[in-house]
Design an enzyme around this catalytic site. Structure first.
Site, PDB file in Angstrom:
ATOM      1  N   LYS A  22       0.852  -1.208   0.000  1.00  0.00           N
ATOM      2  CA  LYS A  22       0.000   0.000   0.000  1.00  0.00           C
ATOM      3  C   LYS A  22       0.881   1.249   0.000  1.00  0.00           C
ATOM      4  CE  LYS A  22      -1.839   1.546   4.021  1.00  0.00           C
ATOM      5  NZ  LYS A  22      -1.573   2.976   4.327  1.00  0.00           N
ATOM      6  N   ASN A  23       1.900   1.254   0.875  1.00  0.00           N
ATOM      7  CA  ASN A  23       2.675   2.491   1.066  1.00  0.00           C
ATOM      8  C   ASN A  23       3.724   2.712  -0.004  1.00  0.00           C
ATOM      9  OD1 ASN A  23       1.054   2.886   3.219  1.00  0.00           O
ATOM     10  ND2 ASN A  23       2.581   2.392   4.788  1.00  0.00           N
ATOM     11  N   CYS A 116      -5.748  12.161  11.802  1.00  0.00           N
ATOM     12  CA  CYS A 116      -6.395  10.851  11.674  1.00  0.00           C
ATOM     13  C   CYS A 116      -6.355  10.206  13.060  1.00  0.00           C
ATOM     14  CB  CYS A 116      -5.677  10.001  10.640  1.00  0.00           C
ATOM     15  SG  CYS A 116      -4.107   9.396  11.238  1.00  0.00           S
ATOM     16  N   ARG A 121      -1.560  14.984  11.946  1.00  0.00           N
ATOM     17  CA  ARG A 121      -0.598  14.546  10.935  1.00  0.00           C
ATOM     18  C   ARG A 121      -0.099  15.793  10.196  1.00  0.00           C
ATOM     19  NH1 ARG A 121      -1.538   9.077   9.740  1.00  0.00           N
ATOM     20  NH2 ARG A 121       0.367   9.107   8.481  1.00  0.00           N
ATOM     21  N   ASP A 304       4.255   0.785  12.117  1.00  0.00           N
ATOM     22  CA  ASP A 304       3.045   0.106  11.618  1.00  0.00           C
ATOM     23  C   ASP A 304       2.940  -1.315  12.136  1.00  0.00           C
ATOM     24  OD1 ASP A 304       3.161   1.670   8.328  1.00  0.00           O
ATOM     25  OD2 ASP A 304       2.603   2.416  10.309  1.00  0.00           O
ATOM     26  N   ARG A 396      -8.865  -0.593   4.111  1.00  0.00           N
ATOM     27  CA  ARG A 396      -7.982   0.448   3.584  1.00  0.00           C
ATOM     28  C   ARG A 396      -6.605  -0.130   3.249  1.00  0.00           C
ATOM     29  NH1 ARG A 396      -6.530   4.466   7.342  1.00  0.00           N
ATOM     30  NH2 ARG A 396      -5.073   4.855   5.665  1.00  0.00           N
TER      31      ARG A 396
HETATM   32  C1  EPZ Z   1       3.909   6.972   6.219  1.00  0.00           C
HETATM   33  O1  EPZ Z   1       3.098   7.997   6.761  1.00  0.00           O
HETATM   34  C2  EPZ Z   1       3.018   5.747   6.126  1.00  0.00           C
HETATM   35  N1  EPZ Z   1       1.892   6.032   5.247  1.00  0.00           N
HETATM   36  C3  EPZ Z   1       2.497   5.365   7.519  1.00  0.00           C
HETATM   37  O2  EPZ Z   1       1.760   4.165   7.388  1.00  0.00           O
HETATM   38  C4  EPZ Z   1       3.698   5.107   8.419  1.00  0.00           C
HETATM   39  O3  EPZ Z   1       3.239   4.822   9.721  1.00  0.00           O
HETATM   40  C5  EPZ Z   1       4.613   6.334   8.449  1.00  0.00           C
HETATM   41  O4  EPZ Z   1       5.013   6.675   7.093  1.00  0.00           O
HETATM   42  C6  EPZ Z   1       5.866   6.111   9.262  1.00  0.00           C
HETATM   43  O5  EPZ Z   1       6.579   5.037   8.747  1.00  0.00           O
HETATM   44  C7  EPZ Z   1       2.079   5.981   3.904  1.00  0.00           C
HETATM   45  O6  EPZ Z   1       3.173   5.739   3.420  1.00  0.00           O
HETATM   46  C8  EPZ Z   1       0.873   6.243   3.054  1.00  0.00           C
HETATM   47  P1  EPZ Z   1       5.851  10.416   8.301  1.00  0.00           P
HETATM   48  P2  EPZ Z   1       3.645   9.541   6.764  1.00  0.00           P
HETATM   49  O7  EPZ Z   1       5.732  11.665   7.512  1.00  0.00           O
HETATM   50  O8  EPZ Z   1       4.439   9.785   5.543  1.00  0.00           O
HETATM   51  C9  EPZ Z   1       5.784  13.740  11.650  1.00  0.00           C
HETATM   52  C10 EPZ Z   1      -0.093   2.737   7.639  1.00  0.00           C
HETATM   53  O9  EPZ Z   1      -0.583   2.205   8.635  1.00  0.00           O
HETATM   54  N2  EPZ Z   1       5.704  14.721  10.553  1.00  0.00           N
HETATM   55  O10 EPZ Z   1       7.091   9.574   8.161  1.00  0.00           O
HETATM   56  O11 EPZ Z   1       2.518  10.430   7.072  1.00  0.00           O
HETATM   57  C11 EPZ Z   1       4.501  12.937  11.788  1.00  0.00           C
HETATM   58  O12 EPZ Z   1       3.560  13.637  12.594  1.00  0.00           O
HETATM   59  C12 EPZ Z   1       0.343   4.201   7.694  1.00  0.00           C
HETATM   60  O13 EPZ Z   1       0.136   2.161   6.552  1.00  0.00           O
HETATM   61  C13 EPZ Z   1       5.800  16.081  10.840  1.00  0.00           C
HETATM   62  O14 EPZ Z   1       5.938  16.471  11.990  1.00  0.00           O
HETATM   63  O15 EPZ Z   1       4.604   9.474   8.028  1.00  0.00           O
HETATM   64  C14 EPZ Z   1       4.963  11.673  12.452  1.00  0.00           C
HETATM   65  O16 EPZ Z   1       5.032  11.881  13.852  1.00  0.00           O
HETATM   66  C15 EPZ Z   1       0.034   4.816   9.036  1.00  0.00           C
HETATM   67  N3  EPZ Z   1       5.722  16.972   9.813  1.00  0.00           N
HETATM   68  C16 EPZ Z   1       6.401  11.484  11.919  1.00  0.00           C
HETATM   69  O17 EPZ Z   1       6.779  12.757  11.358  1.00  0.00           O
HETATM   70  C17 EPZ Z   1       5.566  16.580   8.501  1.00  0.00           C
HETATM   71  O18 EPZ Z   1       5.523  17.462   7.600  1.00  0.00           O
HETATM   72  C18 EPZ Z   1       6.514  10.429  10.846  1.00  0.00           C
HETATM   73  O19 EPZ Z   1       5.592  10.787   9.832  1.00  0.00           O
HETATM   74  C19 EPZ Z   1       5.462  15.199   8.237  1.00  0.00           C
HETATM   75  C20 EPZ Z   1       5.540  14.286   9.266  1.00  0.00           C
END
Ligand code: EPZ
Length: 413
Positions: A22-23, A116, A121, A304, A396
């Site tokens: 998915k990701n 979410c 997020r 995850d 999802r």
């Molecule tokens: C991706 O989300 C994945 N989703 C998530 O999987 C996964 O948990 C996550 O990466 C971490 O590995 C997809 O790829 C579609 P991040 P993403 O930006 O990109 C903070 C699932 O279950 N952050 O790496 O949104 C954020 O709040 C989903 O498949 C900021 O502060 O994750 C978080 O605490 C859930 N500012 C941390 O970074 C930003 O601009 C990691 O988020 C962006 C992120």
């Protein structure tokens, strides 16, 4: 609302095939609008989140045709640059379209993605990076309005954000001049996206490391790509076998993508063997607690898989400790697991699981995608029937969990 009835206490035995990731497919679908090319994807998972991305592609003006496991996207026509609110609100990760639409159209308008179940997020890293590349971005009345021609930049991410790394990689392909991302995310899905972008004609190096360089771009007219296997789906089936007992071969799992998870399962007493094309697990009669688990950016323990492994430790001998470092509220599955007899206490980012001799089925409610999978995993190891109320969370991220688990001997309907 899906209602799943799971009768636990049955050992799992057989082979589970892993779906496409998915990701990985979500950012690839977004990147397919970068040029007016034709894209043919294989091993594309059939998920609600993919449906959401296809709706967005079609709304932008792409032609999309789907077949069993395959997808054809033609983004050659003139594209719209606005993603309507209802399509954005359906899937917060659609912010990944921002860089692609802005790079292709010179402008992009979309609703701010909401928070979410995992907590707020934020997308500040995405926006500040695109601004560094020359985008004019205003956020007003819940909308993001972007415009401007993009130029290359040196971008250091405060956090190795997966989504921000992906947005920058995609936008940088069509920026004038090179881009260097430092403190980039290193997830395997980043490498799969980079492979796709290279097939589109991008010059990308360093993906998988903390420093990614994006250089010149010579667009190809058609691209073929097979989506990588879903490492979190693989982790789900491994943890399900640990929880229920039995012996399962997870076909398509890539051992290198799951080292912290398989290491924890071995600490719990499972035999975990790699074979060409997959991972085989054999669960002991009684699991023992693993060493403390702390979620980290890749290659650390994946956030995850935190709920998934926790569900497998509920009856393990001893005390298991989980620290969730990635998201603010990713223990929402805990109260639901307690309803099945689990003994878990949480304090901030730490959850302490005391192993109990047995779990009992109960009516439980899914809270988020991986939390829902955790309830399924716990139910397989519980006595009696669990009724899981799931408002489409599982759909999802998982193609057909009932089919996979039933084929392994689970009793689910
Ligand atoms: C991706 O989300 C994945 N989703 C998530 O999987 C996964 O948990 C996550 O990466 C971490 O590995 C997809 O790829 C579609 P991040 P993403 O930006 O990109 C903070 C699932 O279950 N952050 O790496 O949104 C954020 O709040 C989903 O498949 C900021 O502060 O994750 C978080 O605490 C859930 N500012 C941390 O970074 C930003 O601009 C990691 O988020 C962006 C992120």
């Amino acid at each position: 609302m899906d209602i799943w009835h799971i009768r636990g206490g049955r050992r799992l035995c057989g082979t589970a095939s892993v779906q496409g990731a998915k990701n990985a497919v979500l950012p690839i679908l977004a990147a397919s609008v970068l040029t007016g090319c034709e894209t043919r994807l294989s091993n594309c998972p059939d998920l609600m989140d993919v449906d959401g991305s296809v709706d967005i592609l079609r709304c932008l003006g792409c032609r999309v045709e789907r077949s069993e496991g395959g997808m054809y996207i033609n983004s050659s026509g003139p594209l719209r640059s606005t993603i309507p609110h209802d399509l954005m609100s359906g899937m917060r990760s659609s912010v990944i379209f921002l860089g692609a639409v802005l790079a292709r159209c010179g402008e992009a308008v979309m609703a701010m993605p909401g928070g979410c179940e995992l907590g707020p997020r934020p997308i500040d890293l995405h926006l500040s990076a695109l601004r560094d590349m020359g985008a004019h971005i205003t956020v007003s009345a819940g909308n993001i309005v972007c415009s401007g021609a993009l130029h290359g930049a040196s971008i250091n991410l405060a956090l190795p954000s997966v989504g921000a790394t992906e947005n920058i990689m995609i936008a940088a392909c069509r920026a004038s001049g090179g881009t260097v991302i430092t403190n980039a995310a290193r997830e395997p899905e980043i490498c799969d996206l980079a492979d796709y972008l290279r097939k589109m004609g991008a010059d990308i190096t360093g993906d998988g490391s903390s420093t990614i360089c994006i250089g010149s771009f010579s667009p190809k007219s058609s691209v073929e790509h097979s989506v990588m296997p879903d490492r979190i789906a693989a982790a789900t089936w491994l943890c399900a076998c640990a929880s229920a007992g039995g012996e399962v071969a997870v076909d398509g799992a890539v051992p290198a993508h799951l080292v912290p998870v398989t290491q924890a399962l071995r600490e719990m007493g499972c035999t975990v063997d790699e074979y060409p094309g997959g991972i085989k697990i054999c669960a002991p009669d009684r699991l023992r607690a693993p060493r403390p688990v702390a979620t980290r950016p890749y290659p650390g323990f994946p956030t995850d898989a935190q709920a998934l492994l926790m569900a497998a430790t509920l009856k393990a001998e001893g005390t298991s400790v989980f620290t969730e470092n990635m998201f603010e509220s990713r223990f929402r599955h805990v109260p639901e697991l307690r309803r099945m007899g689990a003994e878990i206490s949480t304090e901030g980012r730490v959850a302490i699981v005391r192993g109990v001799p047995s779990l009992h089925g109960a009516p439980v409610t899914a809270t988020d995608l991986r939390g829902s999978a955790a309830l399924l995993i716990a139910a397989l190891g519980a006595e009696g029937e669990t009724v899981l109320h799931d408002n489409c969370h599982l759909r999802r991220g998982y193609e057909d969990p009932v089919k996979v688990l039933t084929a392994l001997g689970a009793e689910i309907r």
